[in-house]
Scaffold this motif. Structure first.
Motif, mmCIF file in Angstrom:
data_model
loop_
_atom_site.group_PDB
_atom_site.id
_atom_site.type_symbol
_atom_site.label_atom_id
_atom_site.label_comp_id
_atom_site.label_asym_id
_atom_site.label_seq_id
_atom_site.Cartn_x
_atom_site.Cartn_y
_atom_site.Cartn_z
ATOM 1 N N PRO A 108 0.555 -1.949 -0.210
ATOM 2 C CA PRO A 108 0.600 0.592 0.163
ATOM 3 C C PRO A 108 0.785 1.245 0.102
ATOM 4 C CG PRO A 108 -0.608 -1.488 1.176
ATOM 5 C CD PRO A 108 0.340 -1.846 0.708
ATOM 6 N N LEU A 109 1.858 1.521 0.651
ATOM 7 C CA LEU A 109 2.746 2.447 0.672
ATOM 8 C C LEU A 109 3.533 2.707 0.092
ATOM 9 C CD1 LEU A 109 2.704 3.241 4.810
ATOM 10 C CD2 LEU A 109 1.773 4.629 2.626
ATOM 11 N N ALA A 110 3.947 1.386 -1.631
ATOM 12 C CA ALA A 110 5.203 1.520 -2.352
ATOM 13 C C ALA A 110 5.269 2.530 -3.138
ATOM 14 C CB ALA A 110 4.643 0.565 -3.574
ATOM 15 N N ALA A 111 4.680 3.810 -2.757
ATOM 16 C CA ALA A 111 4.986 4.788 -3.581
ATOM 17 C C ALA A 111 6.111 6.135 -2.668
ATOM 18 C CB ALA A 111 2.930 5.279 -4.412
ATOM 19 N N TRP A 112 5.313 5.282 -1.544
ATOM 20 C CA TRP A 112 5.807 6.807 -0.348
ATOM 21 C C TRP A 112 6.765 6.587 -0.161
ATOM 22 C CZ3 TRP A 112 3.272 10.647 1.518
ATOM 23 C CH2 TRP A 112 1.898 11.189 0.995
ATOM 24 N N THR A 113 7.761 4.985 -0.558
ATOM 25 C CA THR A 113 8.963 4.820 0.101
ATOM 26 C C THR A 113 10.212 6.026 0.650
ATOM 27 O OG1 THR A 113 8.845 2.388 -0.675
ATOM 28 C CG2 THR A 113 10.552 3.286 0.158
ATOM 29 N N ASP A 114 10.363 6.555 -0.551
ATOM 30 C CA ASP A 114 10.812 8.580 -0.699
ATOM 31 C C ASP A 114 10.543 9.186 0.261
ATOM 32 O OD1 ASP A 114 12.620 6.486 -2.175
ATOM 33 O OD2 ASP A 114 11.766 7.369 -4.319
ATOM 34 N N ARG A 115 9.492 9.482 -0.121
ATOM 35 C CA ARG A 115 9.158 10.446 0.526
ATOM 36 C C ARG A 115 9.127 10.497 2.740
ATOM 37 N NH1 ARG A 115 3.790 12.135 -2.076
ATOM 38 N NH2 ARG A 115 3.787 9.898 -3.163
ATOM 39 N N LEU A 116 8.750 9.171 2.741
ATOM 40 C CA LEU A 116 9.247 8.489 4.189
ATOM 41 C C LEU A 116 9.989 8.857 4.446
ATOM 42 C CD1 LEU A 116 6.338 5.748 4.712
ATOM 43 C CD2 LEU A 116 6.161 7.937 5.966
ATOM 44 N N ALA A 117 11.165 8.045 3.795
ATOM 45 C CA ALA A 117 13.020 8.156 4.622
ATOM 46 C C ALA A 117 13.243 9.496 3.915
ATOM 47 C CB ALA A 117 13.496 7.313 3.161
ATOM 48 N N ASP A 118 12.373 10.660 3.572
ATOM 49 C CA ASP A 118 12.961 11.967 3.053
ATOM 50 C C ASP A 118 12.274 12.906 5.236
ATOM 51 O OD1 ASP A 118 13.501 12.239 1.465
ATOM 52 O OD2 ASP A 118 12.658 12.914 0.173
ATOM 53 N N LEU A 119 11.900 11.621 5.882
ATOM 54 C CA LEU A 119 11.616 12.471 7.400
ATOM 55 C C LEU A 119 12.286 12.203 8.084
ATOM 56 C CD1 LEU A 119 7.876 11.109 7.272
ATOM 57 C CD2 LEU A 119 9.097 13.079 6.429
ATOM 58 N N ARG A 137 -5.044 -0.095 8.420
ATOM 59 C CA ARG A 137 -5.753 -0.563 7.490
ATOM 60 C C ARG A 137 -4.712 0.299 5.916
ATOM 61 N NH1 ARG A 137 -8.808 -4.007 10.396
ATOM 62 N NH2 ARG A 137 -10.170 -2.941 11.457
ATOM 63 N N SER A 138 -5.431 -1.169 4.559
ATOM 64 C CA SER A 138 -4.540 -0.984 3.124
ATOM 65 C C SER A 138 -4.720 0.222 3.169
ATOM 66 C CB SER A 138 -4.023 -2.067 2.457
ATOM 67 O OG SER A 138 -3.498 -2.882 3.262
ATOM 68 N N SER A 139 -6.008 0.694 2.776
ATOM 69 C CA SER A 139 -7.038 2.183 2.246
ATOM 70 C C SER A 139 -6.397 3.263 3.065
ATOM 71 C CB SER A 139 -8.118 1.492 1.889
ATOM 72 O OG SER A 139 -8.987 1.395 3.492
ATOM 73 N N PHE A 140 -6.281 3.166 4.837
ATOM 74 C CA PHE A 140 -6.054 4.234 4.895
ATOM 75 C C PHE A 140 -4.471 4.750 4.430
ATOM 76 C CE2 PHE A 140 -9.937 3.324 6.707
ATOM 77 C CZ PHE A 140 -10.093 4.810 7.444
ATOM 78 N N ALA A 141 -3.999 4.036 4.850
ATOM 79 C CA ALA A 141 -2.162 4.185 4.430
ATOM 80 C C ALA A 141 -1.399 5.054 4.303
ATOM 81 C CB ALA A 141 -2.206 2.705 4.203
ATOM 82 N N GLU A 142 -2.250 5.252 2.617
ATOM 83 C CA GLU A 142 -1.758 6.863 1.997
ATOM 84 C C GLU A 142 -1.836 7.887 2.924
ATOM 85 O OE1 GLU A 142 -0.359 6.070 -2.112
ATOM 86 O OE2 GLU A 142 -2.634 5.395 -1.997
ATOM 87 N N TYR A 143 -2.962 7.862 4.009
ATOM 88 C CA TYR A 143 -3.818 8.642 4.456
ATOM 89 C C TYR A 143 -2.902 8.792 5.723
ATOM 90 C CZ TYR A 143 -5.893 11.296 7.732
ATOM 91 O OH TYR A 143 -6.273 12.326 9.171
ATOM 92 N N LEU A 144 -2.358 8.150 6.001
ATOM 93 C CA LEU A 144 -1.935 8.026 7.594
ATOM 94 C C LEU A 144 -0.096 9.044 7.746
ATOM 95 C CD1 LEU A 144 -1.921 7.571 10.575
ATOM 96 C CD2 LEU A 144 -1.182 6.071 10.383
ATOM 97 N N ALA A 145 0.536 8.391 5.797
ATOM 98 C CA ALA A 145 1.978 8.271 5.513
ATOM 99 C C ALA A 145 2.067 10.085 5.495
ATOM 100 C CB ALA A 145 2.232 7.805 4.312
ATOM 101 N N ALA A 146 0.706 10.390 4.818
ATOM 102 C CA ALA A 146 0.898 11.997 3.633
ATOM 103 C C ALA A 146 0.659 12.813 5.638
ATOM 104 C CB ALA A 146 -0.858 12.142 3.480
ATOM 105 N N LEU A 182 1.519 11.618 8.412
ATOM 106 C CA LEU A 182 2.936 12.465 9.409
ATOM 107 C C LEU A 182 4.175 13.163 8.483
ATOM 108 C CD1 LEU A 182 3.494 7.820 9.531
ATOM 109 C CD2 LEU A 182 3.029 9.533 11.215
ATOM 110 N N SER A 183 4.176 12.761 7.297
ATOM 111 C CA SER A 183 4.572 13.790 6.425
ATOM 112 C C SER A 183 4.734 15.302 7.184
ATOM 113 C CB SER A 183 5.394 13.466 5.244
ATOM 114 O OG SER A 183 3.944 13.436 4.315
ATOM 115 N N ASP A 184 3.111 15.419 7.228
ATOM 116 C CA ASP A 184 2.503 16.775 7.254
ATOM 117 C C ASP A 184 2.936 17.207 9.090
ATOM 118 O OD1 ASP A 184 1.243 19.660 6.786
ATOM 119 O OD2 ASP A 184 -0.334 18.652 8.173
ATOM 120 N N ALA A 185 2.582 16.292 9.705
ATOM 121 C CA ALA A 185 2.608 16.440 11.327
ATOM 122 C C ALA A 185 4.522 16.601 11.379
ATOM 123 C CB ALA A 185 2.428 15.255 12.106
#
Lengths: 99, 201
Positions: free
Chosen positions: B11-22, B178-187, B189-192
């Motif tokens: 679910p967060l495959a597209a977020w790997t780099d953005r999460l690493a940037d934190l 939940r997989s369907s909430f994962a991208e929301y939560l990743a977004a 996290l990066s905002d917070a």
């Protein structure tokens, strides 16, 4: 925000819970014997006390279990929580009047 | 050449780099494809038997988790409810773990269900992990209130999540969402995390 003490998880924020109406409303013993008026009374009519009121609550964002709570309808204060199947505990009604 | 359509995408495959940037304020990384089995059983004897089969005793207290190693490698058991547990194992261990749990459960009544696709896992750590979580989670995560092994189902930024405390002192947490909430939560996290990234750089 008010904290509601879930009998399993402990105090949690009110936003994690859902209200389920009056507790201890027994299903009719002989459903087929009820008239329409009696069914309407069972389905729609609930107590509306000014003071302690036994209610059902669900900890929907936590353990997702139903439990019962006695809430003072004047102050919104939860006087007691107890698990489904347990008898309603004695609560000391407070006489304070909130304007 | 044939197109390969069997590649799993987390679910967060597209977020790997953005999460690493934190990093370094917040180290966040997805741990995808973990084996997850929901167990429902209320018979304490059967629950103890299932713990023996995994080599990890099931948690006895609400809002706690146990972890250990056994015949199926590293396994964690999370308390989800009075008769409900989540067994988390390494990826692709579903069949042997499920078989072992089913065998141990019998003849008691209960259920073992594969829910691996239901949630993905985000591992959080770093000096500001607790501060960032505090922006959206009402649980007191101070080590005195939430020691290692604490595991709660709660709301994180209004999204339902299972939050486990791995290391209370250094502030390492695992979020199961939940997989369907994962991208929301990743977004979220990066905002917070914005203010803490600025403070550290």
């Amino acid at each position: 925000m008010q904290l509601i003490p879930c009998p399993w998880c402990g105090p949690r924020e009110e936003a994690e819970f859902h209200y389920g109406g009056q507790a201890h409303v027994a299903y009719p013993e002989d459903p087929r014997a009820l008239t329409d008026q009696e069914w309407a009374r069972f389905v729609f009519f609930r107590d509306n006390p000014c003071g302690p009121f036994a209610e059902r609550w669900s900890h929907s964002a936590g353990c997702r279990r139903w439990f019962n709570a006695v809430r003072d309808t004047r102050t919104y204060e939860l006087l007691s929580v107890y698990r489904v199947g347990e008898p309603m505990p004695e609560v000391s009604e407070r006489d304070e009047v909130v304007s | 050449m044939r197109a390969d359509t069997s590649v799993r995408t987390s679910p967060l495959a597209a977020w790997t780099d953005r999460l690493a940037d934190l990093a370094p304020a917040l180290t966040a990384a997805e741990r995808p494809f973990l084996t997850q089995l929901t167990v429902r059983a209320s018979d304490p004897v059967a629950v103890a038997r299932m713990g023996e089969a995994l080599g990890v005793a099931f948690p006895a207290d609400p809002c706690t988790a146990t972890r250990g190693g056994g015949p199926f490698g590293a396994v964690e058991v999370l308390w989800l409810g009075p008769d409900e547990y989540l067994v988390v194992a390494e990826p692709d261990r579903r069949v042997p773990v499920e078989d072992a749990l089913r065998a141990a459960l019998r003849p008691a009544r209960g259920a073992v269900v594969d829910t691996s696709a239901q949630r993905t896992t985000i591992a959080l750590s770093g000096p500001h992990a607790r501060d960032v979580l505090a922006h959206g989670c009402a649980i007191d995560l101070h080590p005195s209130a939430a020691p290692a092994g604490t595991c709660v189902q709660t709301l994180v930024a209004r999204a339902g999540a299972v939050l486990r405390v791995d290391d209370a002192e250094s502030g390492a947490f695992t979020l199961l969402v939940r997989s369907s909430f994962a991208e929301y939560l990743a977004a979220w996290l990066s905002d917070a995390c914005v203010e803490y990234r600025a403070a550290l750089s």
